[in-house]
Motif scaffolding. Structure first.
Motif, PDB file in Angstrom:
ATOM      1  N   MET A 384      -9.547   0.320 -10.874  1.00  0.00           N
ATOM      2  CA  MET A 384     -11.207   1.457  -9.963  1.00  0.00           C
ATOM      3  C   MET A 384     -12.221   0.664 -10.626  1.00  0.00           C
ATOM      4  O   MET A 384     -12.624   1.833 -10.755  1.00  0.00           O
ATOM      5  CB  MET A 384     -10.358   2.486 -10.077  1.00  0.00           C
ATOM      6  CG  MET A 384      -9.226   2.763  -8.342  1.00  0.00           C
ATOM      7  SD  MET A 384      -8.441   4.181  -8.395  1.00  0.00           S
ATOM      8  CE  MET A 384     -10.171   4.963  -6.907  1.00  0.00           C
ATOM      9  N   GLY A 385     -12.053  -0.149 -11.942  1.00  0.00           N
ATOM     10  CA  GLY A 385     -13.242  -0.360 -12.138  1.00  0.00           C
ATOM     11  C   GLY A 385     -13.319   0.451 -14.075  1.00  0.00           C
ATOM     12  O   GLY A 385     -13.752   0.236 -14.893  1.00  0.00           O
ATOM     13  N   CYS A 386     -11.900   1.141 -14.441  1.00  0.00           N
ATOM     14  CA  CYS A 386     -11.610   1.386 -16.010  1.00  0.00           C
ATOM     15  C   CYS A 386     -10.236   1.448 -15.826  1.00  0.00           C
ATOM     16  O   CYS A 386      -9.247   1.916 -15.212  1.00  0.00           O
ATOM     17  CB  CYS A 386     -12.436   2.972 -16.185  1.00  0.00           C
ATOM     18  SG  CYS A 386     -11.434   3.145 -17.502  1.00  0.00           S
ATOM     19  N   ALA A 387     -10.381   0.919 -17.449  1.00  0.00           N
ATOM     20  CA  ALA A 387      -8.903   0.065 -17.925  1.00  0.00           C
ATOM     21  C   ALA A 387      -7.854   1.521 -18.144  1.00  0.00           C
ATOM     22  O   ALA A 387      -6.802   1.936 -18.697  1.00  0.00           O
ATOM     23  CB  ALA A 387      -9.049  -0.587 -18.418  1.00  0.00           C
ATOM     24  N   ASP A 388      -8.588   2.257 -18.287  1.00  0.00           N
ATOM     25  CA  ASP A 388      -8.687   3.465 -19.478  1.00  0.00           C
ATOM     26  C   ASP A 388      -8.531   4.853 -18.336  1.00  0.00           C
ATOM     27  O   ASP A 388      -7.707   5.940 -18.881  1.00  0.00           O
ATOM     28  CB  ASP A 388      -8.880   4.009 -21.137  1.00  0.00           C
ATOM     29  CG  ASP A 388      -9.011   2.777 -21.635  1.00  0.00           C
ATOM     30  OD1 ASP A 388      -8.121   2.565 -22.039  1.00  0.00           O
ATOM     31  OD2 ASP A 388      -9.429   2.497 -21.761  1.00  0.00           O
ATOM     32  N   ALA A 389      -8.001   4.345 -16.786  1.00  0.00           N
ATOM     33  CA  ALA A 389      -7.842   5.659 -16.133  1.00  0.00           C
ATOM     34  C   ALA A 389      -6.565   5.193 -15.747  1.00  0.00           C
ATOM     35  O   ALA A 389      -5.825   4.561 -15.399  1.00  0.00           O
ATOM     36  CB  ALA A 389      -8.979   5.558 -14.773  1.00  0.00           C
ATOM     37  N   ASP A 390      -5.953   6.470 -14.924  1.00  0.00           N
ATOM     38  CA  ASP A 390      -4.280   6.193 -14.352  1.00  0.00           C
ATOM     39  C   ASP A 390      -4.623   6.313 -13.279  1.00  0.00           C
ATOM     40  O   ASP A 390      -5.643   7.841 -12.472  1.00  0.00           O
ATOM     41  CB  ASP A 390      -3.767   7.578 -15.457  1.00  0.00           C
ATOM     42  CG  ASP A 390      -2.624   6.913 -16.453  1.00  0.00           C
ATOM     43  OD1 ASP A 390      -2.744   5.710 -16.916  1.00  0.00           O
ATOM     44  OD2 ASP A 390      -2.473   7.753 -17.074  1.00  0.00           O
ATOM     45  N   ILE A 391      -3.634   5.385 -12.136  1.00  0.00           N
ATOM     46  CA  ILE A 391      -4.067   5.591 -10.759  1.00  0.00           C
ATOM     47  C   ILE A 391      -2.748   6.048  -9.826  1.00  0.00           C
ATOM     48  O   ILE A 391      -2.093   5.216 -10.501  1.00  0.00           O
ATOM     49  CB  ILE A 391      -4.556   4.346 -10.327  1.00  0.00           C
ATOM     50  CG1 ILE A 391      -6.194   4.576 -10.842  1.00  0.00           C
ATOM     51  CG2 ILE A 391      -5.134   4.284  -8.704  1.00  0.00           C
ATOM     52  CD1 ILE A 391      -6.425   3.129 -10.662  1.00  0.00           C
ATOM     53  N   TYR A 392      -2.188   7.263  -9.698  1.00  0.00           N
ATOM     54  CA  TYR A 392      -1.572   7.546  -8.675  1.00  0.00           C
ATOM     55  C   TYR A 392      -1.896   6.676  -7.353  1.00  0.00           C
ATOM     56  O   TYR A 392      -3.231   7.556  -6.609  1.00  0.00           O
ATOM     57  CB  TYR A 392      -1.138   8.878  -8.623  1.00  0.00           C
ATOM     58  CG  TYR A 392      -0.170   8.502 -10.241  1.00  0.00           C
ATOM     59  CD1 TYR A 392      -1.624   9.036 -11.054  1.00  0.00           C
ATOM     60  CD2 TYR A 392       0.870   9.013 -10.881  1.00  0.00           C
ATOM     61  CE1 TYR A 392      -0.870   9.797 -12.283  1.00  0.00           C
ATOM     62  CE2 TYR A 392       1.000   9.258 -12.128  1.00  0.00           C
ATOM     63  CZ  TYR A 392       0.410   9.351 -12.756  1.00  0.00           C
ATOM     64  OH  TYR A 392       0.706   9.877 -13.963  1.00  0.00           O
ATOM     65  N   LEU A 393      -0.981   6.559  -6.834  1.00  0.00           N
ATOM     66  CA  LEU A 393      -1.306   5.287  -5.159  1.00  0.00           C
ATOM     67  C   LEU A 393      -0.845   7.341  -4.206  1.00  0.00           C
ATOM     68  O   LEU A 393       1.065   7.601  -4.990  1.00  0.00           O
ATOM     69  CB  LEU A 393      -0.254   4.811  -4.968  1.00  0.00           C
ATOM     70  CG  LEU A 393      -1.417   3.497  -5.579  1.00  0.00           C
ATOM     71  CD1 LEU A 393      -0.969   2.180  -5.059  1.00  0.00           C
ATOM     72  CD2 LEU A 393      -2.535   3.534  -5.350  1.00  0.00           C
ATOM     73  N   ALA A 394      -0.717   7.862  -3.347  1.00  0.00           N
ATOM     74  CA  ALA A 394      -0.165   8.423  -2.301  1.00  0.00           C
ATOM     75  C   ALA A 394      -0.654   8.596  -1.258  1.00  0.00           C
ATOM     76  O   ALA A 394      -1.427   7.953  -0.454  1.00  0.00           O
ATOM     77  CB  ALA A 394      -0.426  10.043  -3.082  1.00  0.00           C
ATOM     78  N   SER A 395      -0.317   9.471  -0.171  1.00  0.00           N
ATOM     79  CA  SER A 395      -0.614  10.280   1.086  1.00  0.00           C
ATOM     80  C   SER A 395      -1.405  10.789   1.439  1.00  0.00           C
ATOM     81  O   SER A 395      -2.022  10.768   0.547  1.00  0.00           O
ATOM     82  CB  SER A 395       1.245  10.286   1.748  1.00  0.00           C
ATOM     83  OG  SER A 395       0.981  11.364   1.328  1.00  0.00           O
ATOM     84  N   PRO A 396      -1.798  10.198   2.187  1.00  0.00           N
ATOM     85  CA  PRO A 396      -3.352  11.327   2.580  1.00  0.00           C
ATOM     86  C   PRO A 396      -2.930  13.078   2.957  1.00  0.00           C
ATOM     87  O   PRO A 396      -3.884  13.836   2.195  1.00  0.00           O
ATOM     88  CB  PRO A 396      -4.014  11.356   3.428  1.00  0.00           C
ATOM     89  CG  PRO A 396      -3.064   9.887   4.773  1.00  0.00           C
ATOM     90  CD  PRO A 396      -2.332   9.295   3.682  1.00  0.00           C
ATOM     91  N   LEU A 397      -1.807  13.044   3.227  1.00  0.00           N
ATOM     92  CA  LEU A 397      -1.048  14.371   2.828  1.00  0.00           C
ATOM     93  C   LEU A 397      -1.058  14.527   1.652  1.00  0.00           C
ATOM     94  O   LEU A 397      -1.484  15.566   0.792  1.00  0.00           O
ATOM     95  CB  LEU A 397       0.399  14.399   3.832  1.00  0.00           C
ATOM     96  CG  LEU A 397       0.521  15.458   5.131  1.00  0.00           C
ATOM     97  CD1 LEU A 397       2.508  14.942   5.627  1.00  0.00           C
ATOM     98  CD2 LEU A 397      -0.400  16.299   4.956  1.00  0.00           C
ATOM     99  N   THR A 398      -0.788  14.045   1.070  1.00  0.00           N
ATOM    100  CA  THR A 398      -0.532  14.456  -0.890  1.00  0.00           C
ATOM    101  C   THR A 398      -2.054  14.508  -1.369  1.00  0.00           C
ATOM    102  O   THR A 398      -2.064  15.621  -2.451  1.00  0.00           O
ATOM    103  CB  THR A 398       0.373  13.578  -1.389  1.00  0.00           C
ATOM    104  OG1 THR A 398       1.881  13.549  -0.965  1.00  0.00           O
ATOM    105  CG2 THR A 398       0.526  13.530  -3.010  1.00  0.00           C
ATOM    106  N   ALA A 399      -2.633  13.673  -1.106  1.00  0.00           N
ATOM    107  CA  ALA A 399      -3.995  13.572  -1.753  1.00  0.00           C
ATOM    108  C   ALA A 399      -5.373  14.796  -1.482  1.00  0.00           C
ATOM    109  O   ALA A 399      -5.576  15.401  -2.555  1.00  0.00           O
ATOM    110  CB  ALA A 399      -4.654  12.300  -1.308  1.00  0.00           C
TER     111      ALA A 399
END
Lengths: 414, 172
Positions: A384-399
């Motif tokens: 997402m453009g920043c190597a030091d960010a943590d991305i968690y993928l989830a459902s739209p419900l969880t999000a």
């Protein structure tokens, strides 16, 4: 011996039964490149000395990745696409039309039995319509634009059979993330992933597209789902070829079968920095989140926005929340239903239809050390453009539930 | 392109195209020399300045996974790398590499036996890699892909022949 769905589509094109591993040359029904890949395609096409596009009606450009442009360099590449489209008379879906993988089915380019190539790895999405759809690179795309044909290795097929009723707080996103965790990021490399079972049969097209979209995240060449009355309903009035029902044969040979019991599935997360690093949301309950993104070719459709609006209606998000409808059509429907109004009132930043923060090219870039919950399909380091960010993928419900609470939340179910 | 001899640059599993060339660069330019300055940046920020011409990347499973961006094999090639040897490749990266004229070889056996700084020799036609005193074999590259590679990639292939190899002869 019966045929898998992938083999069946190929056999209809070459007039005989193919065998896995064999190289075949297929005619292409739709060929798409976007602003991340079209400029190189144009360069290759022109460097080859190709003069004309093989079929103006089947070649498509979409500006969706950095849309609208955020800088001069990108603007120059967009202009390059517009100039090429004008010169060769092909259709270009410009800023605001939406994401290529949403536009192609909406505009009738995708149909059961068709062969779709896109200069984008998530082209596998279109397999939800029982089309053989796969991602290729820019120079392969230049070859297609020049000749209308391309070579393929006939894939073996991996069957992911999902059966039973999903719990109220579990979506097709959770099911596919779970499957990726089981198969691994490269477990389906070179293979077609065929999603079957009564759970898939009972899903809307929106939900099915979420599953085929992520076939590439287990290495799949394409994701496929049989066409049926649900497919027919979606395509009604959109396609100008006869609709057909296509499915894999019962006695077809699959290289492997993954059985998924939908009834026992819990909400899932893909954790940093690999999509196959899968854990239940419950393990993270209460962890603070800085940014939530609801959108993309994975989960930016009407169904997804409705879920978010229902949860957020009359409330206020506690985390920075960005929402991008997948297309102009989705946005218009969401506007008419009042979905967009609820999201805006709840404090979401609703943007122009397009890829948005998913690919890190422009708006929505997280900061160092930030935690992001995203309904997208990739959480690679720097995605997402920043190597030091943590991305968690989830459902739209969880999000949406997590956005509401400002922390990871196991959804209650809509 | 008979034998490629070079210094090994070792990488792990699942080197994605986001690590090879972060998306933020590829949307701004198609100047390959400019992009090549960022080759492998996500996995080794100094790689582009360290690697010298002829270097050979040796990596684990699923090299080039992720997006379809052809800029990935392009920047690897423009950074000076002469070949990539890996346990396995992601499908699109594999195709793209031949199209841009970058030889890629699947040879799982050799990967764990070499380290950064070693010298290896890759013989594409013979399907052999020499590392130290040992020789490792790999499944030969299909003939039609070798043709594209030897023509210098798909663009030069088309310019040279006025058509595509897969349309004129059986593809093996």
């Amino acid at each position: 011996m019966g045929l898998t769905l992938a083999e069946k589509i190929i056999s209809r094109k070459i007039g005989r039964d193919p065998s896995p591993g064999e190289i075949v040359v297929l005619p292409i029904d739709a060929a798409m490149a976007h602003d991340g890949t079209a400029p190189l395609m144009i360069k290759s096409f022109e460097d080859m000395g190709a003069k004309r596009v093989w079929d103006k009606k089947k070649a498509i450009f979409v500006i969706d990745h950095i849309s609208p442009s955020s800088n001069e360099g990108t603007s120059a590449l967009h202009k390059m696409m517009r100039d090429f489209a004008k010169k060769h008379g092909i259709t270009l879906y410009d800023v605001g039309e939406g994401i290529c993988h949403q536009i192609l089915p909406e505009k009738g380019y995708v149909f059961p039995g068709g062969v779709v190539v896109g200069a984008d790895s998530h082209t596998c999405t279109h397999g939800a319509f029982a089309a053989f759809a796969t991602g290729i690179g820019s120079t392969d795309m230049a070859a297609v634009f020049a000749s209308g044909r391309l070579w393929f290795k006939v894939p073996e097929s991996l069957k992911v059979n999902v059966t039973g009723k999903l719990k109220r707080n579990v979506t097709s996103k959770d099911a596919v993330i779970y499957a990726i965790g089981e198969v691994g990021a490269d477990g389906a490399t070179y293979k077609a992933v065929e999603f079957t079972g009564n759970t898939v049969k009972g899903m809307t097209m929106d939900s099915r597209m979420t599953m085929t979209n992520m076939a590439i995240e287990m290495g799949g060449k394409t994701g496929l789902i049989a066409s049926d009355s649900t497919t027919k309903e979606f395509l009604k009035g959109r396609i100008d070829v006869p609709f057909i029902e296509l499915s894999g044969d019962k006695d077809a040979r699959y290289s492997d079968v993954l059985e998924v019991d939908a009834t026992s599935l819990e909400p899932q997360l893909s954790c940093p920095h690999q999509v196959d690093n899968v854990k239940p949301v419950s393990e993270f309950e209460g962890k603070p989140v800085d940014q939530v993104f609801i959108g993309s070719c994975t989960n930016g459709r009407l169904e997804d926005l409705r879920i978010a609006a229902k949860i957020l209606k009359g409330k206020r998000v506690k985390a920075r929340t960005i929402v991008m409808p997948a297309s102009r059509e989705v946005m218009l429907d969401a506007l008419r239903e009042g979905v967009i109004e609820e999201l805006v009132k709840a404090g979401c930043a609703v943007g122009v239809p397009g890829c948005g923060p998913c690919v890190g090219g422009h708006h929505g870039v997280p900061s160092q050390g930030e935690i992001v919950i995203s309904t997208t399909n990739r959480n690679f380091k720097g995605r997402m453009g920043c190597a030091d960010a943590d991305i968690y993928l989830a459902s739209p419900l969880t999000a949406a539930h997590s956005a509401l609470n400002g922390m990871f939340t196991v959804p209650e179910g809509d | 392109m008979e034998v490629l001899k070079g210094r090994v640059w070792k990488f792990g599993d699942d080197i994605s195209t986001d690590l090879i060339i972060p998306g933020k660069y590829k949307f701004k330019t198609i100047d390959f020399n400019e992009l090549a300055k960022h080759a492998m940046e996500g996995a080794d920020p100094k790689f582009a300045s360290k690697v010298s011409k002829g270097g050979i990347i040796v990596a684990g499973e699923n090299f080039g996974c992720g997006s379809s961006r052809e800029q990935a094999p392009v920047v690897v090639k423009h950074a000076g790398v002469s070949a990539v040897v890996a346990k396995s490749f992601a499908r699109i990266f594999y195709r793209n590499s031949f199209n841009v004229g970058l030889p890629v070889v699947e040879c799982p056996e050799v990967v764990d036996r070499v380290k950064t700084g070693d010298i290896v020799e890759v013989s594409l036609r013979e399907g052999k890699i020499k590392a130290g005193n040992k020789i490792y074999s790999f499944k030969p590259i299909p003939t039609f892909l070798m043709t594209i590679l030897e023509d210098g990639g798909l663009v030069d292939h088309y310019r040279k022949r006025g058509g595509f190899v897969w349309e004129r002869e059986p593809t093996k």
